[in-house]
Write a protein that holds these residues in place. Sequence first.
Motif, PDB file in Angstrom:
ATOM      1  N   ALA A 162     -35.520  46.530 -58.450  1.00 58.66           N
ATOM      2  CA  ALA A 162     -35.609  47.689 -57.556  1.00 58.66           C
ATOM      3  C   ALA A 162     -36.719  48.654 -57.967  1.00 58.66           C
ATOM      4  CB  ALA A 162     -34.263  48.409 -57.475  1.00 58.66           C
ATOM      5  N   PRO A 163     -36.778  49.085 -59.247  1.00 65.45           N
ATOM      6  CA  PRO A 163     -37.873  49.995 -59.612  1.00 65.45           C
ATOM      7  C   PRO A 163     -39.252  49.358 -59.504  1.00 65.45           C
ATOM      8  CG  PRO A 163     -36.578  49.403 -61.550  1.00 65.45           C
ATOM      9  CD  PRO A 163     -35.820  48.927 -60.358  1.00 65.45           C
ATOM     10  N   VAL A 164     -39.333  48.056 -59.778  1.00 67.34           N
ATOM     11  CA  VAL A 164     -40.622  47.363 -59.651  1.00 67.34           C
ATOM     12  C   VAL A 164     -41.071  47.350 -58.195  1.00 67.34           C
ATOM     13  CG1 VAL A 164     -41.692  45.067 -59.699  1.00 67.34           C
ATOM     14  CG2 VAL A 164     -40.577  45.979 -61.743  1.00 67.34           C
ATOM     15  N   ARG A 165     -40.138  47.021 -57.288  1.00 69.59           N
ATOM     16  CA  ARG A 165     -40.494  47.012 -55.861  1.00 69.59           C
ATOM     17  C   ARG A 165     -40.951  48.391 -55.404  1.00 69.59           C
ATOM     18  NH1 ARG A 165     -35.904  43.662 -55.220  1.00 69.59           N
ATOM     19  NH2 ARG A 165     -34.675  45.475 -54.549  1.00 69.59           N
ATOM     20  N   ALA A 166     -40.290  49.430 -55.899  1.00 70.16           N
ATOM     21  CA  ALA A 166     -40.678  50.795 -55.527  1.00 70.16           C
ATOM     22  C   ALA A 166     -42.085  51.109 -56.016  1.00 70.16           C
ATOM     23  CB  ALA A 166     -39.677  51.799 -56.096  1.00 70.16           C
ATOM     24  N   MET A 167     -42.400  50.717 -57.240  1.00 71.45           N
ATOM     25  CA  MET A 167     -43.733  50.989 -57.792  1.00 71.45           C
ATOM     26  C   MET A 167     -44.801  50.156 -57.085  1.00 71.45           C
ATOM     27  SD  MET A 167     -43.294  53.402 -59.978  1.00 71.45           S
ATOM     28  CE  MET A 167     -42.114  53.946 -58.729  1.00 71.45           C
ATOM     29  N   GLU A 168     -44.469  48.911 -56.733  1.00 67.54           N
ATOM     30  CA  GLU A 168     -45.434  48.076 -56.012  1.00 67.54           C
ATOM     31  C   GLU A 168     -45.708  48.652 -54.621  1.00 67.54           C
ATOM     32  OE1 GLU A 168     -44.781  43.637 -57.961  1.00 67.54           O
ATOM     33  OE2 GLU A 168     -43.584  44.228 -56.231  1.00 67.54           O
ATOM     34  N   HIS A 169     -44.676  49.182 -53.990  1.00 69.36           N
ATOM     35  CA  HIS A 169     -44.880  49.821 -52.683  1.00 69.36           C
ATOM     36  C   HIS A 169     -45.814  51.013 -52.814  1.00 69.36           C
ATOM     37  CE1 HIS A 169     -44.093  51.352 -48.673  1.00 69.36           C
ATOM     38  NE2 HIS A 169     -43.739  52.506 -49.195  1.00 69.36           N
ATOM     39  N   GLU A 170     -45.626  51.809 -53.846  1.00 68.24           N
ATOM     40  CA  GLU A 170     -46.513  52.962 -54.050  1.00 68.24           C
ATOM     41  C   GLU A 170     -47.926  52.506 -54.400  1.00 68.24           C
ATOM     42  OE1 GLU A 170     -44.776  55.807 -56.723  1.00 68.24           O
ATOM     43  OE2 GLU A 170     -43.043  56.149 -55.416  1.00 68.24           O
ATOM     44  N   HIS A 171     -48.045  51.389 -55.104  1.00 66.70           N
ATOM     45  CA  HIS A 171     -49.376  50.832 -55.374  1.00 66.70           C
ATOM     46  C   HIS A 171     -50.090  50.505 -54.065  1.00 66.70           C
ATOM     47  CE1 HIS A 171     -48.325  49.325 -59.707  1.00 66.70           C
ATOM     48  NE2 HIS A 171     -48.556  50.621 -59.650  1.00 66.70           N
ATOM     49  N   GLU A 172     -49.363  49.951 -53.120  1.00 63.84           N
ATOM     50  CA  GLU A 172     -49.959  49.618 -51.819  1.00 63.84           C
ATOM     51  C   GLU A 172     -50.408  50.879 -51.090  1.00 63.84           C
ATOM     52  OE1 GLU A 172     -46.985  47.360 -49.841  1.00 63.84           O
ATOM     53  OE2 GLU A 172     -47.270  45.572 -51.088  1.00 63.84           O
ATOM     54  N   GLU A 173     -49.632  51.946 -51.200  1.00 62.39           N
ATOM     55  CA  GLU A 173     -50.030  53.206 -50.570  1.00 62.39           C
ATOM     56  C   GLU A 173     -51.306  53.752 -51.198  1.00 62.39           C
ATOM     57  OE1 GLU A 173     -46.572  55.685 -50.959  1.00 62.39           O
ATOM     58  OE2 GLU A 173     -45.723  54.968 -49.066  1.00 62.39           O
ATOM     59  N   VAL A 174     -51.395  53.686 -52.509  1.00 60.90           N
ATOM     60  CA  VAL A 174     -52.607  54.134 -53.205  1.00 60.90           C
ATOM     61  C   VAL A 174     -53.795  53.274 -52.785  1.00 60.90           C
ATOM     62  CG1 VAL A 174     -53.739  54.200 -55.466  1.00 60.90           C
ATOM     63  CG2 VAL A 174     -51.458  55.182 -55.190  1.00 60.90           C
ATOM     64  N   ALA A 175     -53.597  51.963 -52.722  1.00 61.20           N
ATOM     65  CA  ALA A 175     -54.678  51.061 -52.315  1.00 61.20           C
ATOM     66  C   ALA A 175     -55.153  51.398 -50.906  1.00 61.20           C
ATOM     67  CB  ALA A 175     -54.214  49.609 -52.390  1.00 61.20           C
ATOM     68  N   GLY A 176     -54.226  51.760 -50.029  1.00 63.60           N
ATOM     69  CA  GLY A 176     -54.599  52.141 -48.666  1.00 63.60           C
ATOM     70  C   GLY A 176     -55.455  53.400 -48.647  1.00 63.60           C
ATOM     71  N   MET A 177     -55.116  54.362 -49.486  1.00 68.16           N
ATOM     72  CA  MET A 177     -55.918  55.586 -49.556  1.00 68.16           C
ATOM     73  C   MET A 177     -57.313  55.307 -50.120  1.00 68.16           C
ATOM     74  SD  MET A 177     -53.252  58.621 -50.654  1.00 68.16           S
ATOM     75  CE  MET A 177     -51.853  57.735 -51.332  1.00 68.16           C
ATOM     76  N   LEU A 178     -57.395  54.403 -51.078  1.00 68.16           N
ATOM     77  CA  LEU A 178     -58.706  54.043 -51.620  1.00 68.16           C
ATOM     78  C   LEU A 178     -59.563  53.338 -50.568  1.00 68.16           C
ATOM     79  CD1 LEU A 178     -57.691  52.822 -55.185  1.00 68.16           C
ATOM     80  CD2 LEU A 178     -58.941  54.906 -54.610  1.00 68.16           C
ATOM     81  N   ARG A 179     -58.931  52.490 -49.758  1.00 70.41           N
ATOM     82  CA  ARG A 179     -59.685  51.836 -48.677  1.00 70.41           C
ATOM     83  C   ARG A 179     -60.206  52.876 -47.691  1.00 70.41           C
ATOM     84  NH1 ARG A 179     -55.529  47.911 -49.220  1.00 70.41           N
ATOM     85  NH2 ARG A 179     -54.319  48.868 -47.528  1.00 70.41           N
ATOM     86  N   LEU A 180     -59.404  53.885 -47.409  1.00 71.79           N
ATOM     87  CA  LEU A 180     -59.829  54.937 -46.495  1.00 71.79           C
ATOM     88  C   LEU A 180     -60.998  55.717 -47.088  1.00 71.79           C
ATOM     89  CD1 LEU A 180     -59.547  56.582 -43.933  1.00 71.79           C
ATOM     90  CD2 LEU A 180     -57.674  57.857 -45.014  1.00 71.79           C
ATOM     91  N   LEU A 181     -60.946  56.008 -48.367  1.00 70.94           N
ATOM     92  CA  LEU A 181     -62.046  56.721 -49.022  1.00 70.94           C
ATOM     93  C   LEU A 181     -63.330  55.891 -48.991  1.00 70.94           C
ATOM     94  CD1 LEU A 181     -60.196  58.311 -52.078  1.00 70.94           C
ATOM     95  CD2 LEU A 181     -61.336  59.552 -50.208  1.00 70.94           C
ATOM     96  N   ARG A 182     -63.205  54.592 -49.205  1.00 74.19           N
ATOM     97  CA  ARG A 182     -64.389  53.718 -49.133  1.00 74.19           C
ATOM     98  C   ARG A 182     -64.997  53.762 -47.732  1.00 74.19           C
ATOM     99  NH1 ARG A 182     -67.234  49.374 -51.127  1.00 74.19           N
ATOM    100  NH2 ARG A 182     -66.363  49.693 -53.207  1.00 74.19           N
TER     101      ARG A 182
END
Length: 240
Positions: A162-182
Amino acid sequence: MPTVNPGAHVAAIARQYPSTIKVFQRHRIDFCCGGKRSLVAACSELDLPQDAVLAEVQAAADGPQPAGDWVGAPLPELVAHVVERYHATLRRDLPVLRELAAKVAQRHGGDTPALLAIREVVEELAAEMTSHMAKEEGVLFPLIVRLAIDAGAGPMPMPVDAPVRAMEHEHEEVAGMLRLLRELTHGYTPPASACNSYRGLYQMLAELEAETEAHIHLENNVLFPRAASLVSGAMVAAAG
């Protein structure tokens, strides 16, 4: 010499040969959140010349690898490395980045509205990453260290799913913001007339993207699977 299998997942290649990460970053091949697909599939999706990319990946795999065998290192050492190498760096750099984004937006946002959007995304990204690190250091990382220390000697380990899935989901959100910045920065390419602060902002963003991709890869594809494997092994042993 090792032979890289083009049918292997990109994440697995990056895990086995960390020197290939720079090749993946150069070609914008996702090796962290989206790394669970083959190198062949990644090249096809991005319309990249497969043979040429594979040759670059192979050359990197044949060369020297970065120091630190985090695939085999004790989990407490790996956790400490993530905190010291990436979390500490983010806590140092994020306030500087936020200040610089605000400064550039104030000075040039009237002429370049994208800079106003960049400032907003940087604020959101900084808040998300700060909260994310606190959760990892307060909950998941201590759990992983405890699992490693108690392996084979303590009570039935707590699951980390459960905590791993939560952290991986947040990783995806961060990756999305980085794509937007690019996208907003046109690949972190400032205009020819950009001042030093403007150029410095884009440089910091480019460095943040590269660092964060390596950071997420180390957690998603090395730390988290190893922790889950430790729990699974303990449960199998207890059942037997």
